[in-house]
Write a protein that holds these residues in place. Structure first.
Motif, mmCIF file in Angstrom:
data_model
loop_
_atom_site.group_PDB
_atom_site.id
_atom_site.type_symbol
_atom_site.label_atom_id
_atom_site.label_comp_id
_atom_site.label_asym_id
_atom_site.label_seq_id
_atom_site.Cartn_x
_atom_site.Cartn_y
_atom_site.Cartn_z
ATOM 1 N N ALA A 10 -51.188 -27.378 1.424
ATOM 2 C CA ALA A 10 -51.510 -27.207 2.846
ATOM 3 C C ALA A 10 -52.989 -26.879 3.023
ATOM 4 C CB ALA A 10 -50.629 -26.118 3.458
ATOM 5 N N GLU A 11 -53.523 -26.028 2.127
ATOM 6 C CA GLU A 11 -54.939 -25.669 2.193
ATOM 7 C C GLU A 11 -55.827 -26.894 1.930
ATOM 8 O OE1 GLU A 11 -55.308 -22.582 -0.679
ATOM 9 O OE2 GLU A 11 -54.478 -21.011 0.620
ATOM 10 N N LYS A 12 -55.440 -27.707 0.947
ATOM 11 C CA LYS A 12 -56.226 -28.891 0.622
ATOM 12 C C LYS A 12 -56.206 -29.898 1.761
ATOM 13 C CE LYS A 12 -56.860 -32.485 -2.882
ATOM 14 N NZ LYS A 12 -56.423 -33.009 -4.206
ATOM 15 N N LEU A 13 -55.071 -29.987 2.458
ATOM 16 C CA LEU A 13 -54.928 -30.943 3.551
ATOM 17 C C LEU A 13 -55.397 -30.387 4.889
ATOM 18 C CD1 LEU A 13 -51.397 -32.264 2.545
ATOM 19 C CD2 LEU A 13 -53.528 -33.576 2.454
ATOM 20 N N SER A 14 -55.739 -29.107 4.919
ATOM 21 C CA SER A 14 -56.221 -28.434 6.144
ATOM 22 C C SER A 14 -55.193 -28.499 7.267
ATOM 23 C CB SER A 14 -57.551 -29.044 6.612
ATOM 24 O OG SER A 14 -58.538 -28.905 5.632
ATOM 25 N N ILE A 15 -53.928 -28.262 6.902
ATOM 26 C CA ILE A 15 -52.873 -28.145 7.918
ATOM 27 C C ILE A 15 -52.066 -26.884 7.606
ATOM 28 C CG2 ILE A 15 -52.703 -30.643 8.244
ATOM 29 C CD1 ILE A 15 -50.080 -30.574 6.636
ATOM 30 N N SER A 16 -51.230 -26.482 8.531
ATOM 31 C CA SER A 16 -50.426 -25.287 8.305
ATOM 32 C C SER A 16 -49.288 -25.595 7.336
ATOM 33 C CB SER A 16 -49.852 -24.776 9.634
ATOM 34 O OG SER A 16 -48.894 -25.683 10.146
ATOM 35 N N GLN A 17 -48.863 -24.557 6.620
ATOM 36 C CA GLN A 17 -47.778 -24.759 5.666
ATOM 37 C C GLN A 17 -46.476 -25.172 6.355
ATOM 38 O OE1 GLN A 17 -47.415 -21.842 2.519
ATOM 39 N NE2 GLN A 17 -45.194 -22.207 2.330
ATOM 40 N N PRO A 18 -46.115 -24.569 7.487
ATOM 41 C CA PRO A 18 -44.889 -25.006 8.173
ATOM 42 C C PRO A 18 -44.933 -26.485 8.570
ATOM 43 C CG PRO A 18 -45.568 -22.881 8.992
ATOM 44 C CD PRO A 18 -46.679 -23.358 8.120
ATOM 45 N N ALA A 19 -46.113 -26.961 9.028
ATOM 46 C CA ALA A 19 -46.241 -28.358 9.423
ATOM 47 C C ALA A 19 -46.081 -29.279 8.215
ATOM 48 C CB ALA A 19 -47.584 -28.604 10.093
ATOM 49 N N LEU A 20 -46.630 -28.856 7.060
ATOM 50 C CA LEU A 20 -46.511 -29.653 5.852
ATOM 51 C C LEU A 20 -45.061 -29.678 5.365
ATOM 52 C CD1 LEU A 20 -47.795 -31.294 3.603
ATOM 53 C CD2 LEU A 20 -48.373 -29.145 2.429
ATOM 54 N N SER A 21 -44.427 -28.516 5.383
ATOM 55 C CA SER A 21 -43.019 -28.441 4.962
ATOM 56 C C SER A 21 -42.140 -29.320 5.837
ATOM 57 C CB SER A 21 -42.531 -26.984 5.036
ATOM 58 O OG SER A 21 -43.257 -26.170 4.130
#
Length: 295
Positions: A22-33
Motif C-alpha cells: 500500500a505504501e509503495k502504491l501510495s494508496i490506503s491499505q483498506p483500499a488495496l485490500s
C-alpha cells in the motif's frame, strides 16, 4: 477487471505484505485490500493464504501472477507505442505521393526530413491521384502529395504547394523540334503517346487537348513517364508530360505550350475530419513550409 487492479495485485504478490504494498502504491491499505478481494471474488478463488497479518501467494495466485505479468508487459508495450504516436517528432506517418514525384522530389524531401526528424518513421505509397484519394478515404494513409482531389465520401482538405509545367515532347527530328514554344493546336493530327486512363494527369491532359480542339489519335498508353518518353523518342508519336528527371537521356525535344496554359497544381491533401496524429500534423506543416520555401 481493470489494469490498475492487476498492477495492485502484482505489487502485493511481489512484496507479500499488504502494508508495504500500500505504501509503495501510495494508496490506503483498506483500499488495496478491497481491490485484491474484488479480484478474488471475480475469479471465484483465493489467490493468497492469510495467516494473521501475513499473506502468502498460493499456487492459484502464482498461476494468476504469470498471466498478469504477460498482460501488463503487453499493456506497457501498447502504451509506449501510442506514446510515440502522440509525441511530436516520433511515431509513423503514412505518406503517399503521385508517380512523377517519386523520381526526384520525394527522395530529396525524405533526405531532408531524415535529418530534421530522425525519430520519424514513414510508410510510403506511390500511386495515381485517384488511388491516393481512395487510400485517404479508407484511412490507409495520413497525407499525400497530389493534384487537387475531391471525394464524394469524406471531406478532403487540400493546400496548393507549387505549380508544375507540362511540356509537349516530340522526336528530335520532328518539324516542331526547332521551336521553343508552340500553341497546343499545332500538334493536331499527330499520333499521340498517352498516359493510361484512370490517372488524374491523363484527365488533365485530355482536358487541355479538348480546349485546343484536338481529338488525340492515341497509338499507345503507358503507365510510366519514361516509357512515354521512350516511345516518343522512337518516333512513334508526340506527348505531353511534366519535366521529369532523365528526359535529357531520350531522343526528344521538350517544348513549352503558350496556349492553353499547361500547368498543374500540386498540393498536400488529408481527410478533414479524421484524427491526424501530432507527428503527421507536424510533418504536414513541414511539407507546407518546405515546398513554399519558408524553411
Amino acid at each position: 477487471m481493470e489494469i490498475q487492479q492487476l498492477q495492485y495485485f502484482k505489487t502485493v504478490a511481489q512484496l507479500q505484505h499488504m502494508t508495504r504494498a500500500a505504501e509503495k502504491l501510495s494508496i490506503s491499505q483498506p483500499a488495496l485490500s478491497k481491490s485484491i478481494s474484488n479480484i478474488e471474488q471475480e475469479l471465484g478463488i483465493p489467490l493468497f493464504d492469510r495467516q494473521g497479518r501475513s499473506i502468502f501467494l498460493n499456487r492459484y495466485g502464482q498461476l494468476f501472477l504469470e498471466s498478469v505479468e504477460v498482460i501488463l508487459a503487453e499493456y506497457e508495450k501498447v502504451m509506449k507505442k501510442f506514446e510515440d504516436i502522440t509525441r511530436p517528432g516520433h511515431g509513423e506517418v503514412s505518406f503517399g505521393f503521385i508517380h512523377t514525384l517519386g523520381m526526384e522530389v520525394v527522395p530529396e524531401l525524405m533526405a531532408v526530413v531524415q535529418k530534421k526528424y530522425p525519430n520519424m518513421e514513414f510508410s510510403l505509397t506511390q500511386a495515381t491521384s485517384l488511388n491516393l484519394l481512395k487510400r485517404l478515404e479508407e484511412g490507409a494513409i495520413d497525407l499525400c502529395l497530389s493534384q487537387e482531389v475531391e471525394s464524394k465520401i469524406i471531406d478532403i482538405e487540400w493546400i496548393e504547394l507549387w505549380s508544375e509545367e507540362l511540356y509537349v515532347i516530340v522526336p528530335t527530328n520532328h518539324p516542331l523540334a526547332s521551336k521553343e514554344t508552340i500553341a497546343l493546336h499545332e500538334i493536331k493530327g499527330e499520333p499521340f503517346i498517352s498516359i493510361k486512363k484512370g490517372n488524374s494527369l491523363r484527365h488533365f491532359i485530355d482536358k487541355r487537348l479538348k480546349e485546343a480542339g484536338i481529338t488525340a489519335k492515341t497509338t499507345f498508353a503507358g503507365e510510366e513517364m519514361h516509357t512515354v518518353a521512350g516511345f516518343v523518342g522512337a518516333g512513334l508519336g508526340v506527348s505531353i508530360i511534366p519535366n521529369i528527371k532523365g528526359l535529357e537521356n531520350f531522343n526528344i525535344k521538350k517544348i513549352s505550350v503558350s496556349t492553353p496554359r499547361c500547368v498543374r497544381n500540386i498540393g498536400v491533401a488529408w481527410a478533414k475530419n479524421r484524427f491526424l496524429s501530432p507527428t503527421a500534423n507536424e510533418f504536414k506543416e513541414f511539407l507546407i513550409d518546405y515546398f513554399r520555401g519558408e524553411l
